[in-house]
Write an enzyme that holds these catalytic residues in place. Structure first.
Site, PDB file in Angstrom:
ATOM      1  N   TYR A 129       1.014  -1.029   0.082  1.00 35.73           N
ATOM      2  CA  TYR A 129      -0.011   0.028  -0.240  1.00 35.73           C
ATOM      3  C   TYR A 129       0.879   1.161  -0.060  1.00 35.73           C
ATOM      4  O   TYR A 129       1.960   1.392   0.782  1.00 35.73           O
ATOM      5  CB  TYR A 129      -0.913  -0.293   1.196  1.00 35.73           C
ATOM      6  CG  TYR A 129      -1.550   1.311   1.847  1.00 35.73           C
ATOM      7  CD1 TYR A 129      -2.266   1.903   0.818  1.00 35.73           C
ATOM      8  CD2 TYR A 129      -1.294   1.864   2.895  1.00 35.73           C
ATOM      9  CE1 TYR A 129      -3.086   3.174   0.923  1.00 35.73           C
ATOM     10  CE2 TYR A 129      -1.827   3.233   3.170  1.00 35.73           C
ATOM     11  CZ  TYR A 129      -2.869   3.784   2.106  1.00 35.73           C
ATOM     12  OH  TYR A 129      -3.288   5.099   2.235  1.00 35.73           O
ATOM     13  N   ASP A 194       0.514  -8.009   5.826  1.00 33.72           N
ATOM     14  CA  ASP A 194      -0.582  -7.496   5.622  1.00 33.72           C
ATOM     15  C   ASP A 194      -1.732  -7.997   4.904  1.00 33.72           C
ATOM     16  O   ASP A 194      -1.409  -8.185   3.705  1.00 33.72           O
ATOM     17  CB  ASP A 194      -0.384  -5.921   5.131  1.00 33.72           C
ATOM     18  CG  ASP A 194      -1.299  -4.824   4.937  1.00 33.72           C
ATOM     19  OD1 ASP A 194      -2.623  -5.338   4.940  1.00 33.72           O
ATOM     20  OD2 ASP A 194      -1.058  -3.606   5.065  1.00 33.72           O
TER      21      ASP A 194
HETATM   22  N1  PLP Z   1      -2.555  -1.610   3.973  1.00 30.90           N
HETATM   23  C1  PLP Z   1      -3.350  -1.641   3.139  1.00 30.90           C
HETATM   24  C2  PLP Z   1      -3.243  -2.920   2.437  1.00 30.90           C
HETATM   25  C3  PLP Z   1      -4.191  -0.591   2.744  1.00 30.90           C
HETATM   26  O1  PLP Z   1      -4.974  -0.600   1.746  1.00 30.90           O
HETATM   27  C4  PLP Z   1      -4.490   0.356   3.624  1.00 30.90           C
HETATM   28  C5  PLP Z   1      -5.154   1.770   3.385  1.00 30.90           C
HETATM   29  O2  PLP Z   1      -5.748   1.652   2.222  1.00 30.90           O
HETATM   30  C6  PLP Z   1      -3.492   0.582   4.785  1.00 30.90           C
HETATM   31  C7  PLP Z   1      -2.622  -0.617   5.185  1.00 30.90           C
HETATM   32  C8  PLP Z   1      -3.627   1.669   5.826  1.00 30.90           C
HETATM   33  O3  PLP Z   1      -4.648   1.881   6.494  1.00 30.90           O
HETATM   34  P1  PLP Z   1      -5.527   2.950   7.235  1.00 30.90           P
HETATM   35  O4  PLP Z   1      -5.799   3.692   5.817  1.00 30.90           O
HETATM   36  O5  PLP Z   1      -6.503   2.572   7.815  1.00 30.90           O
HETATM   37  O6  PLP Z   1      -4.375   3.725   8.020  1.00 30.90           O
END
Ligand code: PLP
Length: 403
Positions: A129, A194
Site C-alpha cells: 500500500y 498485511d
Molecule cells: N494496508 C493496506 C493494504 C491498505 O490498503 C491500507 C489503506 O488503504 C492501509 C494498510 C492503511 O490503512 P488505514 O488507511 O486504515 O490507515
C-alpha cells in the site's frame, strides 16, 4: 431459567465471526455488545489501582481496574478478542488506523525484548500500500529499509533485521506471496503480513509462519465505509509490546469504532464471499474486453503461479486491477464516466469503489518503484462491492466505451 454461558468450540470462520466476543452475553443479560465510552474509571482502592497501572503499562491484556481508557477499554478488548479468534491468534491489538498499527509494529519490533539492542533494519516486499511504502521510505522512523522481491528475502535479512514486511494479495497489483516460504526465508526475523485484502475469511497468515498479521480494519472488517481503524493479530508476547507502544504513543481505537467493527464481524464471511463472486465474474468480463490491456485477479488463468489458492488462500478476493490502453487520460475518462461505481480510494465496503493507484493511493511511491511493480498510468483498481455483478458490468462497460 438462566442458561449458563458455555463458550462453544468454533469450528468455522462463519460461526466464529458470528459468536466470537459474545460468549458472556448470557451472564451479562444482553443481546448486543455493551459500548463503554468512559475515558476514566473510578478507583476502587489505591493499592489495587497502582497494581493495575503497573500491569497495564507493562502491556497486560487486562487488570483488576481499567484506570483510564488509553490503557484499557472493554469495548476495544471485546473486538480484539473476536478478531484474535478469527485469525487463530493468541491476541489482537487494535489501533486508530492501519497506518497506526504498522507504525506500532515497527516500533515494537525495533525495541525487541526489554534490554535488547534496538534493530534498525527492515526488509519489505513491494508492492505495498502506498502509505506503508511511504512510511518506510520517508525516513520518519529512522529505519534502514531494503525493498526486495519475495525470493530475495533470505539474502536481505541481517542479524539487525527488526521485521520483514509483505502484503498478500498486494495493493494494488494483486501479486501473491507464498507466506510459508517468506517466513522460512525471514527467520529468525519476524514476518509481518498485511492481510487486509484477504481478511481472515480467505487467509490466516499465522498458520503459515507469520508472527504478525496486520489489517487496515477500515476496509473489509469495518465493511461499511464508516470506521477508520487498524489491528494486529499475533502472539501474547508481541501483543504485550504492541499495547505498550499504543499506550505510549496514544494510537488508540475509539470504543465506538470498536463497537462498529465488532458489529460488522458476523457479516464478514458473507460479505467477503458475495463480493468475491461478483469480482470473479467481472474479472473474466474485463479480461475479454477489447479496451482492457491486462487484468489482475487471482481467479484468472496464470495469476496464481505458486498454487496458493486452496493452499494458503480460500479464495481470490474482491479486488481487481486492470490496465486500460490510453494511460492517465483514458483512466481519468473512466473515473469520470462511472455512475454506479464510486470513484474513490479505500476498499472493502458494501458498495463498489474504483480508483487510480498511480495518481492516488500509490502517488507517494517513487515513480521507478511504481514502474517496476506494474503500477502504470493506465491502471485502475476496482473494489467490488455487494451489488449485482450485471449492474456493475453495465456501468463499467459503458464507462469503458467512454474511454
Ligand atoms: N494496508 C493496506 C493494504 C491498505 O490498503 C491500507 C489503506 O488503504 C492501509 C494498510 C492503511 O490503512 P488505514 O488507511 O486504515 O490507515
Amino acid at each position: 431459567m438462566k442458561r449458563a454461558d458455555n463458550p462453544p468450540a468454533f469450528r468455522s470462520v462463519a460461526t466464529t465471526a458470528v459468536h466470537a466476543g459474545r460468549t458472556d452475553f448470557q451472564t451479562l443479560g444482553v443481546h448486543a455488545p455493551p459500548l463503554d465510552l468512559s475515558t476514566t474509571y473510578p478507583i476502587p482502592e489505591l493499592g489495587e489501582a497502582v497494581e493495575s497501572l503497573e500491569l497495564l503499562a507493562a502491556g497486560a491484556a487486562a487488570a483488576p481496574s481499567p484506570i483510564y481508557s488509553r490503557l484499557y477499554n472493554p469495548t476495544v478488548a471485546r473486538f480484539e478478542g473476536a478478531l484474535a479468534a478469527l485469525e487463530g491468534a493468541e491476541a489482537a491489538v487494535a489501533f486508530g488506523s492501519g497506518m497506526a498499527a504498522l507504525t506500532a509494529a515497527l516500533l515494537a519490533a525495533r525495541a525487541g525484548e526489554p534490554g535488547a539492542t534496538p534493530r534498525q533494519h527492515v526488509v519489505a516486499v513491494r508492492p505495498l500500500y502506498g502509505g506503508s511504502d511511504h512510511l518506510l521510505t520517508s525516513g520518519l522512523l529512522g529505519f534502514d529499509v531494503d525493498f526486495v522481491r519475495p525470493e530475495e528475502i533470505g539474502a536481505a535479512v541481517r542479524p539487525e533485521t527488526a521485521l520483514v514486511i509483505v502484503e498478500t494479495p498486494a495493493n494494488p497489483t494483486l501479486d501473491l506471496v507464498d507466506l510459508a516460504a517468506a517466513a522460512r526465508a525471514a527467520a529468525p526475523a519476524p514476518l509481518l503480513v498485511d492481510s487486509t485484502f484477504a481478511t481472515p475469511v480467505l487467509q490466516r497468515p499465522l498458520a503459515h509462519g507469520a508472527a504478525l498479521v496486520l489489517h487496515s480494519a477500515t476496509k473489509f472488517l469495518g465493511g461499511h465505509g464508516d470506521v477508520l481503524a487498524g489491528a494486529i493479530a499475533t502472539s501474547e508476547a508481541w501483543a504485550a509490546r504492541l499495547r505498550q507502544v499504543r499506550i505510549l504513543t496514544g494510537a488508540v481505537l475509539h470504543p465506538l469504532a470498536a463497537f462498529l467493527l465488532h458489529r460488522s464481524l458476523p457479516t464478514l464471511p458473507a460479505r467477503v464471499r458475495l463480493a468475491q463472486e461478483g469480482a470473479t465474474i467481472l474479472a473474466a468480463r474485463l479480461a475479454a474486453h477489447p479496451k482492457v490491456v491486462a487484468v489482475r485477479h487471482p481467479s484468472l488463468p496464470g495469476q496464481d503461479p505458486l498454487g496458493l489458492l486452496g493452499r494458503q488462500m480460500d479464495g481470490p478476493g474482491s479486488l481487481i486491477a486492470f490496465e486500460v490502453a490510453g494511460g492517465f487520460a483514458a483512466a481519468s475518462r473512466i473515473l469520470g464516466a462511472v455512475r454506479l461505481l464510486t470513484p474513490a480510494v479505500s476498499l472493502g465496503s458494501t458498495d463498489s469503489l474504483i480508483q487510480h493507484p498511480a495518481g492516488l493511493t500509490h502517488h507517494v511511491v517513487a515513480p521507478e518503484a511504481r514502474a517496476a511493480t506494474g503500477i502504470g498510468e493506465g491502471l485502475l483498481r476496482l473494489s467490488v462491492g455487494l451489488e449485482d455483478p450485471d449492474d456493475l458490468w453495465a456501468d463499467l462497460a459503458a464507462a469503458l466505451e467512454a474511454a
